[in-house]
Design a protein around this motif. Structure first.
Motif, mmCIF file in Angstrom:
data_model
loop_
_atom_site.group_PDB
_atom_site.id
_atom_site.type_symbol
_atom_site.label_atom_id
_atom_site.label_comp_id
_atom_site.label_asym_id
_atom_site.label_seq_id
_atom_site.Cartn_x
_atom_site.Cartn_y
_atom_site.Cartn_z
ATOM 1 N N LYS A 166 0.764 -1.280 0.131
ATOM 2 C CA LYS A 166 -0.040 0.179 -0.113
ATOM 3 C C LYS A 166 0.875 1.279 0.034
ATOM 4 O O LYS A 166 0.601 2.035 -0.744
ATOM 5 N N PHE A 167 1.893 1.261 0.767
ATOM 6 C CA PHE A 167 2.798 2.294 0.916
ATOM 7 C C PHE A 167 3.590 2.656 -0.434
ATOM 8 O O PHE A 167 3.502 3.763 -1.056
ATOM 9 N N HIS A 168 4.199 1.613 -1.354
ATOM 10 C CA HIS A 168 4.854 1.660 -2.487
ATOM 11 C C HIS A 168 3.466 2.353 -3.579
ATOM 12 O O HIS A 168 3.985 2.637 -4.593
ATOM 13 N N ALA A 169 2.577 1.527 -3.460
ATOM 14 C CA ALA A 169 1.555 1.808 -4.384
ATOM 15 C C ALA A 169 1.058 3.512 -4.631
ATOM 16 O O ALA A 169 0.877 3.873 -5.536
ATOM 17 N N VAL A 170 1.264 4.294 -3.568
ATOM 18 C CA VAL A 170 1.035 5.557 -3.502
ATOM 19 C C VAL A 170 2.115 6.224 -4.492
ATOM 20 O O VAL A 170 2.022 7.102 -4.767
ATOM 21 N N SER A 171 3.426 5.855 -4.188
ATOM 22 C CA SER A 171 4.395 6.279 -5.134
ATOM 23 C C SER A 171 4.223 6.188 -6.433
ATOM 24 O O SER A 171 4.394 7.110 -7.522
ATOM 25 N N PHE A 172 3.658 4.840 -6.829
ATOM 26 C CA PHE A 172 3.419 4.560 -8.413
ATOM 27 C C PHE A 172 2.243 5.402 -9.012
ATOM 28 O O PHE A 172 2.340 5.915 -9.969
ATOM 29 N N ASP A 242 20.930 1.739 -11.440
ATOM 30 C CA ASP A 242 20.491 1.039 -12.425
ATOM 31 C C ASP A 242 19.093 1.829 -13.319
ATOM 32 O O ASP A 242 18.425 2.179 -12.423
ATOM 33 N N PRO A 243 19.014 1.633 -14.557
ATOM 34 C CA PRO A 243 17.855 2.445 -15.102
ATOM 35 C C PRO A 243 16.608 1.829 -14.515
ATOM 36 O O PRO A 243 15.536 2.578 -14.743
ATOM 37 N N TYR A 244 16.521 0.679 -14.159
ATOM 38 C CA TYR A 244 15.098 0.156 -13.598
ATOM 39 C C TYR A 244 14.778 0.900 -12.360
ATOM 40 O O TYR A 244 13.624 0.850 -12.013
ATOM 41 N N CYS A 245 15.735 1.528 -11.771
ATOM 42 C CA CYS A 245 15.269 2.129 -10.318
ATOM 43 C C CYS A 245 14.441 3.559 -10.760
ATOM 44 O O CYS A 245 13.551 3.712 -9.936
ATOM 45 N N ASP A 246 14.724 4.064 -11.805
ATOM 46 C CA ASP A 246 13.874 5.163 -12.054
ATOM 47 C C ASP A 246 12.531 4.736 -12.651
ATOM 48 O O ASP A 246 11.682 5.132 -12.564
ATOM 49 N N GLU A 247 12.716 3.658 -13.834
ATOM 50 C CA GLU A 247 11.427 3.250 -14.226
ATOM 51 C C GLU A 247 10.503 2.818 -13.121
ATOM 52 O O GLU A 247 9.208 3.040 -13.288
ATOM 53 N N PHE A 248 10.800 2.123 -12.175
ATOM 54 C CA PHE A 248 10.001 1.457 -11.390
ATOM 55 C C PHE A 248 10.199 1.908 -10.067
ATOM 56 O O PHE A 248 9.700 1.547 -8.948
ATOM 57 N N GLY A 249 10.852 2.910 -9.568
ATOM 58 C CA GLY A 249 11.064 3.420 -8.391
ATOM 59 C C GLY A 249 9.994 4.153 -7.660
ATOM 60 O O GLY A 249 9.251 4.672 -8.238
ATOM 61 N N VAL A 250 10.320 3.964 -6.228
ATOM 62 C CA VAL A 250 9.214 4.318 -5.381
ATOM 63 C C VAL A 250 9.940 4.905 -4.091
ATOM 64 O O VAL A 250 10.984 4.631 -3.954
ATOM 65 N N ILE A 251 9.153 5.517 -3.211
ATOM 66 C CA ILE A 251 9.832 5.808 -1.970
ATOM 67 C C ILE A 251 9.757 4.596 -1.093
ATOM 68 O O ILE A 251 8.667 4.182 -0.808
ATOM 69 N N THR A 252 11.016 4.155 -0.634
ATOM 70 C CA THR A 252 10.781 2.772 0.147
ATOM 71 C C THR A 252 10.920 3.372 1.594
ATOM 72 O O THR A 252 11.548 4.287 1.907
ATOM 73 N N HIS A 253 10.722 2.465 2.636
ATOM 74 C CA HIS A 253 10.946 2.608 4.118
ATOM 75 C C HIS A 253 12.407 2.564 4.157
ATOM 76 O O HIS A 253 12.887 3.413 4.904
ATOM 77 N N GLY A 254 13.288 1.481 3.675
ATOM 78 C CA GLY A 254 14.447 1.787 3.593
ATOM 79 C C GLY A 254 15.299 0.993 4.726
ATOM 80 O O GLY A 254 16.340 0.575 4.823
ATOM 81 N N ASP A 255 14.492 0.743 5.848
ATOM 82 C CA ASP A 255 15.012 0.013 7.126
ATOM 83 C C ASP A 255 14.060 -1.078 7.580
ATOM 84 O O ASP A 255 13.449 -0.873 8.731
ATOM 85 N N TYR A 286 14.327 6.988 -2.389
ATOM 86 C CA TYR A 286 13.885 6.650 -3.727
ATOM 87 C C TYR A 286 14.772 5.424 -4.024
ATOM 88 O O TYR A 286 15.756 5.688 -4.616
ATOM 89 N N SER A 287 13.998 4.394 -4.382
ATOM 90 C CA SER A 287 14.654 3.222 -5.002
ATOM 91 C C SER A 287 13.763 2.150 -5.411
ATOM 92 O O SER A 287 12.469 2.402 -5.463
ATOM 93 N N PRO A 288 14.204 1.120 -6.116
ATOM 94 C CA PRO A 288 13.287 -0.022 -6.288
ATOM 95 C C PRO A 288 12.223 -0.571 -5.222
ATOM 96 O O PRO A 288 12.794 -0.935 -4.082
ATOM 97 N N PRO A 289 11.146 -1.095 -5.408
ATOM 98 C CA PRO A 289 10.354 -1.253 -4.317
ATOM 99 C C PRO A 289 10.823 -2.576 -3.806
ATOM 100 O O PRO A 289 10.696 -3.054 -2.450
#
Length: 420
Positions: A166-172, A242-255, A286-289
Motif C-alpha cells: 500500500k505504501f509503495h502503491a502511493v508512489s506508483f 540501474d535504469p530500472y530504479c527510475d522506471e519502477f522507483g518508489v519511496i521505500t521505507h529503507g530499514d 527513492y529506490s526499487p520497491p
C-alpha cells in the motif's frame, strides 16, 4: 534525562492537548541494542484534561521522544543529523503529501496507507544540532515489536507485505498522475549505502562478511560471498544507479527489519492480530520497491519459513499493490506487473547479500554482545581498533550460521545468485 528544549515541547503538547494540571513521568523508551541512531524516552503525561464538551477528566497521554545521542562522538560517527533530517522530512513533508493524495482519491483508512505514528512535534535546528521528534507511544494500545531473534509468524509477515505494498502503491500512482508533484520526492537519495555502509560501517561490515564466509557449509556458497566481499561497495553502488530504479522507483521505507514494525493486538493476550504501524523512517529513500522486500524477507524469516511461504509473500504483496494502485486511479498492469517484481527481485538480489551479514548479526545478538555505542564511537574517533559487536557465544554463532546458510541456499535455488 531530557534536554530543556524537549521539555519545553512537552509542556506545549500538554497545553495544546487540553491538560490543565499534570505531572510528567519519564523512562527508557527502548532496550540496549534496539536503537542505534537515536535516544528513545517514554513520557507519560498524567493529569486533568479538558474535553471538547468542556468536561474535565483525569487522563494520561503516552508519548515517545526521539532525540539524537548526547555523546558528540556518537552523533558524528552514526551521522545523526543525516538520519534525523530524513525522518523529520518524512513526517513533515512526504507522509502528509501521501495521505492528502489518498484522501483526494477517496480512499478510507482501511484502504489507504496511514500506518505510521501520530507526531506531535517534529523540529530541527541543524546549526545547534537539536532535533526533536515526539510521537504517540503506541505500546499502551497493545502495539508490540515482534521479538527480533525469532522468525516472524506468517500472519504478521503477510500483514507486512500488504502494508508495504500500500505504501509503495502511493508512489506508483502519484508518479503516474502527478509527476511534477512527485519529482521532489525522487531526490531522496539512499543514505544507507552512501553514508552508513561507506562510512559508519566501513570497518564492521567486512568482518561480518568474513564471519559469514567462515560459517557457510557449501564451497559454492563460500565462493559467492568471497567474490561479493571483494567488490561489495561497487556492487552496492550499482543497485541504485540501474535504469530500472527510475522506471519502477518508489519511496521505500529503507530499514525493513522486524524492530521497525509495531504489531497491534486486540488485547494483552496477543491472540488476535489487529493492525500494523511502521516506525523509524530515518533511511527512507527513492529506490526499487524490492529493496524493502529483499531487506525484510531475507533478514526477518528463515529458510524453513521461505520454503513454505515465499511465493505466497510475493503474491500477497503484488495483489495488495495492484489493488491499491487501481483504487488510486492508475492501471497496475502498466505500472508494475508480477513479472516486473520477479525480474527486480533477481536483478537487485545483491542487496540481500549486502544486508544479511549485518542485520542478521544484530537480529541474533544478545544485549551483552553489543558494545556501549558512546564508547564505541569514541574509540572510532581516535582510530582505535574496536568491535561494535562482540564475539558470539556458541548458541548465537550457530543461529547466525543457520540463517546465513539458509539465505545462500534460497538465493541460489531461486535463481537470484549463480554459483561461479
Amino acid at each position: 534525562m531530557l534536554p530543556d528544549y524537549v521539555k519545553n515541547c512537552i509542556h506545549k503538547i500538554a497545553k495544546s492537548e487540553g491538560f490543565t494540571d499534570y505531572s510528567i513521568q519519564l523512562k527508557a523508551g527502548s532496550s540496549h541494542g534496539d536503537n542505534f541512531l537515536g535516544i528513545m524516552i517514554a513520557v507519560t503525561l498524567s493529569g486533568t484534561r479538558r474535553q471538547q464538551n468542556g468536561v474535565i477528566r483525569s487522563e494520561e497521554l503516552h508519548l515517545l521522544c526521539k532525540t539524537p545521542p548526547t555523546n558528540e562522538a556518537r552523533q558524528k560517527h552514526f551521522h545523526a543529523s543525516v538520519a534525523f533530517s530524513r525522518e523529520i522530512y518524512m513526517y513533515t513533508k512526504l507522509l502528509p503529501a501521501f495521505v492528502q493524495f489518498q484522501r483526494e482519491k477517496g480512499l478510507n483508512d482501511i484502504d489507504a496507507f496511514v500506518s505510521f505514528p501520530k507526531v506531535f512535534v517534529c523540529e530541527m535546528n541543524e546549526e545547534t544540532g537539536s532535533f526533536t521528534l515526539i510521537m504517540e507511544d503506541l505500546r499502551p494500545k497493545h502495539f508490540e515489536m515482534w521479538p527480533k531473534n525469532k522468525t516472524v509468524a506468517l500472519d504478521h509477515e503477510l500483514l507486512v507485505m500488504r502494508e508495504l505494498a500500500k505504501f509503495h502503491a502511493v508512489s506508483f500512482a502519484m508518479k503516474d498522475q502527478c509527476p511534477n508533484k512527485f519529482r521532489e520526492f525522487k531526490q531522496l537519495k539512499d543514505t544507507f549505502v552512501n553514508v552508513f555502509i561507506k562510512d559508519t560501517l566501513i570497518t564492521l561490515l567486512p568482518n561480518l562478511i568474513e564471519n559469514a564466509i567462515d560459517l557457510l557449509e557449501k564451497p559454492d556458497h563460500k565462493k559467492i560471498m568471497q567474490n561479493f566481499r571483494k567488490n561489495y561497495l561497487e556492487r552496492a553502488d550499482k543497485l541504485k544507479t540501474d535504469p530500472y530504479c527510475d522506471e519502477f522507483g518508489v519511496i521505500t521505507h529503507g530499514d525493513c527489519w522486524n524492530n521497525n514494525f509495531m504489531f497491534q493486538y486486540t488485547d494483552e493476550t496477543k491472540k488476535q492480530l489487529k493492525s500494523i504501524c511502521l516506525v523509524d523512517w530515518q533511511l527512507s529513500h527513492y529506490s526499487p520497491p524490492v529493496i524493502d522486500l529483499l531487506y525484510n524477507i531475507f533478514t526477518g524469516t528463515d529458510h524453513e519459513f521461505r520454503a513454505q511461504h515465499y511465493e505466497t509473500l510475493l503474491k500477497t504483496y503484488h495483489t495488495s499493490l495492484s489493488d491499491t494502485i487501481r483504487k488510486l486511479g492508475s492501471d497496475p498492469d502498466k505500472l508494475y506487473t508480477y513479472d516486473d517484481l520477479i525480474m527486480q527481485m533477481k536483478k537487485f538480489s545483491d542487496y540481500a547479500l549486502l544486508l544479511a551479514p549485518l542485520i542478521i548479526s544484530i537480529r541474533v545478538a544478545k544485549a551483552k554482545d553489543i558494545s556501549n555505542l558512546d564508547e564505541y564511537a569514541e574509540h572510532c574517533e581516535r582510530n582505535e581498533s574496536v568491535e561494535m559487536l562482540g564475539k558470539f557465544d556458541d548458541d548465537t554463532q550457530a543461529e547466525f550460521s543457520r540463517l546465513m546458510n539458509g539465505l545462500l541456499t534460497d538465493l541460489v535455488d531461486y535463481g537470484y545468485v549463480k554459483c561461479e
